[in-house]
Write a protein that holds these residues in place. Structure first.
Motif, PDB file in Angstrom:
ATOM      1  N   ASN A  29      -0.094  -9.504   1.526  1.00 43.66           N
ATOM      2  CA  ASN A  29      -1.386  -8.829   1.620  1.00 43.66           C
ATOM      3  C   ASN A  29      -1.829  -8.276   0.266  1.00 43.66           C
ATOM      4  O   ASN A  29      -3.022  -8.246  -0.051  1.00 43.66           O
ATOM      5  CB  ASN A  29      -1.307  -7.700   2.648  1.00 43.66           C
ATOM      6  N   SER A  30      -0.867  -7.845  -0.532  1.00 44.60           N
ATOM      7  CA  SER A  30      -1.235  -7.308  -1.848  1.00 44.60           C
ATOM      8  C   SER A  30      -1.688  -8.419  -2.798  1.00 44.60           C
ATOM      9  O   SER A  30      -2.582  -8.225  -3.634  1.00 44.60           O
ATOM     10  CB  SER A  30      -0.057  -6.541  -2.452  1.00 44.60           C
ATOM     11  N   ARG A  31      -1.150  -9.603  -2.682  1.00 41.19           N
ATOM     12  CA  ARG A  31      -1.516 -10.710  -3.570  1.00 41.19           C
ATOM     13  C   ARG A  31      -2.804 -11.403  -3.126  1.00 41.19           C
ATOM     14  O   ARG A  31      -3.526 -11.970  -3.953  1.00 41.19           O
ATOM     15  CB  ARG A  31      -0.384 -11.736  -3.613  1.00 41.19           C
ATOM     16  N   GLN A  32      -3.050 -11.426  -1.840  1.00 36.20           N
ATOM     17  CA  GLN A  32      -4.261 -12.062  -1.307  1.00 36.20           C
ATOM     18  C   GLN A  32      -4.409 -13.492  -1.818  1.00 36.20           C
ATOM     19  O   GLN A  32      -5.471 -13.909  -2.295  1.00 36.20           O
ATOM     20  CB  GLN A  32      -5.496 -11.234  -1.668  1.00 36.20           C
ATOM     21  N   GLU A  33      -3.339 -14.266  -1.663  1.00 33.09           N
ATOM     22  CA  GLU A  33      -3.359 -15.629  -2.173  1.00 33.09           C
ATOM     23  C   GLU A  33      -3.246 -16.678  -1.081  1.00 33.09           C
ATOM     24  O   GLU A  33      -2.951 -17.838  -1.355  1.00 33.09           O
ATOM     25  CB  GLU A  33      -2.222 -15.822  -3.188  1.00 33.09           C
ATOM     26  N   CYS A  34      -3.497 -16.291   0.178  1.00 31.59           N
ATOM     27  CA  CYS A  34      -3.457 -17.251   1.291  1.00 31.59           C
ATOM     28  C   CYS A  34      -4.508 -16.891   2.327  1.00 31.59           C
ATOM     29  O   CYS A  34      -4.919 -15.731   2.460  1.00 31.59           O
ATOM     30  CB  CYS A  34      -2.063 -17.321   1.893  1.00 31.59           C
ATOM     31  N   ASP A  35      -4.936 -17.914   3.081  1.00 36.76           N
ATOM     32  CA  ASP A  35      -5.949 -17.726   4.137  1.00 36.76           C
ATOM     33  C   ASP A  35      -5.333 -17.292   5.470  1.00 36.76           C
ATOM     34  O   ASP A  35      -5.997 -16.651   6.288  1.00 36.76           O
ATOM     35  CB  ASP A  35      -6.725 -19.033   4.332  1.00 36.76           C
ATOM     36  N   SER A  82      -1.685  -6.069   8.877  1.00 41.66           N
ATOM     37  CA  SER A  82      -1.988  -7.141   7.935  1.00 41.66           C
ATOM     38  C   SER A  82      -3.485  -7.463   7.920  1.00 41.66           C
ATOM     39  O   SER A  82      -4.111  -7.641   8.974  1.00 41.66           O
ATOM     40  CB  SER A  82      -1.180  -8.396   8.301  1.00 41.66           C
ATOM     41  N   VAL A  83      -4.008  -7.557   6.716  1.00 40.96           N
ATOM     42  CA  VAL A  83      -5.423  -7.942   6.556  1.00 40.96           C
ATOM     43  C   VAL A  83      -5.578  -9.445   6.717  1.00 40.96           C
ATOM     44  O   VAL A  83      -6.599  -9.933   7.210  1.00 40.96           O
ATOM     45  CB  VAL A  83      -5.952  -7.485   5.176  1.00 40.96           C
ATOM     46  N   ILE A  84      -4.559 -10.156   6.311  1.00 38.95           N
ATOM     47  CA  ILE A  84      -4.567 -11.613   6.442  1.00 38.95           C
ATOM     48  C   ILE A  84      -4.299 -11.976   7.898  1.00 38.95           C
ATOM     49  O   ILE A  84      -3.400 -11.420   8.519  1.00 38.95           O
ATOM     50  CB  ILE A  84      -3.495 -12.239   5.525  1.00 38.95           C
TER      51      ILE A  84
END
Length: 444
Positions: A194-200, A229-231
């Protein structure tokens, strides 16, 4: 005062059973099995005990067929188990008993109990509510995977993604998926993604295993991490039959890691994909709604079972099993007594045998004969001694003894002893007896 209603015993037991079953309903308890009996009808009867108390239990055929213990073994005496049971009363005997609906080994059973308790708690908090779930993107280019980098699950996911859509970018967030530190590791991996925000979308899962192996995905901190989780998340834990709390909180549940890979990868038939997603969501919603409805209907269903013929049939079946066991015990005892009877009769016959009595009588006759002979000898000896003594006494007072010393006895013609001169006259004839004869004389 109004007359007080006097209960029949059957009325009392029926009222007590209704109170027990309606007030206590279903309980969980753990204890040690004793007195286990598997009846020919398929029902199980046993006692659960601890170091202070014990309670009788019955588990009917329909429920005990679903019991899965280690090595598919039957319960055994001395085994520690966890049971879910309904409190009841066996009316024919008035015995308090439990009707067991579920039985597990104590270790796995406690985990299941913790699972149910945490599930109810989180359900009450709204963690599993559909309102909080995020929609899985229709177009996915980047997929994150929280799992063990060396496990079979990641290999299955990568194989399916490569086959279906090689253009999807995959990022693996390594985490332990089994053991004491797995839950913290999984939470850390979710937070990192979630901190990296590198996946859908984020796939969280592992391969199959026992309830204990899958337990990190039932931990409250893991459920909370997925919830926060935001993702959008997809739970892919174990096989299709395995269900964890992570499955309930995730935005979507896949039956296996491979199925999760198929869900996030594009397919020529988009309609099938949407139907699959909607079906899974519908199944989750139906499961949650069923749990609520089951709790609401439990009391009404219980009251209906009181009048149901099946309830009475179970009681009669239990009574029949009990009578059958008692009959077998009586038959065994009777056969044992019958087997021992000839030996007992032979012993009695030996005790009453006339041979033994004849020997005893012969011994008695011999003893009595000897006593008679001894008594006769003693009597003759005694009589002889007495006779000698009497002779001696007679001789002491006998006039013959006196005559033998020079005295004589004077008698008249009438053989009367003359002891005075007044008894004779002149010219009377007399006789003088001396020791060696008789002298005739005449008074002058």
């Amino acid at each position: 005062m109004p007359a007080q209603h006097i209960l029949q015993v059957s009325e009392l037991t029926r009222k007590v059973r209704f109170i027990l079953e309606s007030e206590l309903n279903t309980v969980w308890l753990t204890g040690e099995i004793s007195n286990f009996v598997a009846a020919s009808s398929g029902h199980w009867y046993l006692s659960l005990k601890d170091n202070k108390s014990q309670v009788r239990c019955a588990m009917f055929k329909g429920n005990n067929q679903r019991v899965r213990l280690a090595n598919n073994a039957k319960p055994r005496n001395g085994q520690q188990v966890l049971v879910r049971a309904k409190v009841s009363l066996y009316e024919p005997r008035g015995d308090f008993q439990l009707i067991i609906e579920q039985l597990d080994d104590a270790g796995e059973g406690l985990l299941r109990q913790q699972y149910e308790q945490l599930k109810n708690k989180l359900t009450a908090l709204g963690i599993f509510s559909q309102d909080h779930k995020k929609t899985i993107p229709t177009t996915i280019q980047r997929v994150g995977i929280v799992t063990s980098p060396t496990g079979a699950a990641v290999k299955d996911i990568l194989t399916v993604l490569k086959r279906r859509n090689p253009n999807i970018q995959v990022t693996i967030y390594p985490a332990l998926v089994q053991g004491q530190y797995a839950s913290n590791d999984i939470c850390h991996a979710i937070a990192q993604a979630n901190s990296r925000q590198e996946c859908d979308v984020l796939i969280i899962g592992r391969g199959g295993g026992s309830l204990e192996d899958l337990w990190p995905f039932n931990e409250e901190i893991v459920v909370q991490a997925i919830y926060d989780s935001v993702i959008p998340t997809i739970s892919a834990v174990g096989h299709e039959v395995d269900t964890t709390l992570s499955d309930y909180v995730a935005d979507l549940r896949a039956p296996t890691p491979s199925a999760a890979a198929e869900l996030v990868s594009s397919d020529s038939d988009e309609l099938v994909k949407k139907i699959t997603m909607l079906t899974l969501r519908l199944n989750n919603a139906i499961t949650r709604n069923n749990n609520v409805l089951i709790q609401k209907l439990s009391h009404t269903q219980h009251r209906l079972t009181q009048a149901h013929p099946e309830q009475q049939l179970r009681i009669h079946q239990q009574k029949s099993d009990e009578l059958n066991l008692r009959l077998m015990q009586v038959i065994k005892r009777t056969m044992l007594q019958t087997k021992q009877q000839p030996q007992q009769l032979a012993q009695r016959l030996n005790r009453l045998s006339p041979n033994k009595q004849l020997i005893e009588y012969q011994t008695t006759v011999s003893q009595l004969k000897q006593r008679l002979v001894n008594a006769q000898k003693y009597s003759l000896q005694h009589k002889g001694e007495l006779f000698v003594h009497l002779i001696e006494q007679l001789q002491l007072v006998s006039p013959l003894a006196t005559i033998a010393r020079g005295y004589g006895v004077v008698r008249n013609t009438e053989d009367k002893v003359i002891s005075s001169i007044k008894q004779v006259s002149i010219n009377d004839e007399i006789r003088v007896q001396i020791s060696d004869g008789l002298i005739k004389a005449k008074v002058i």
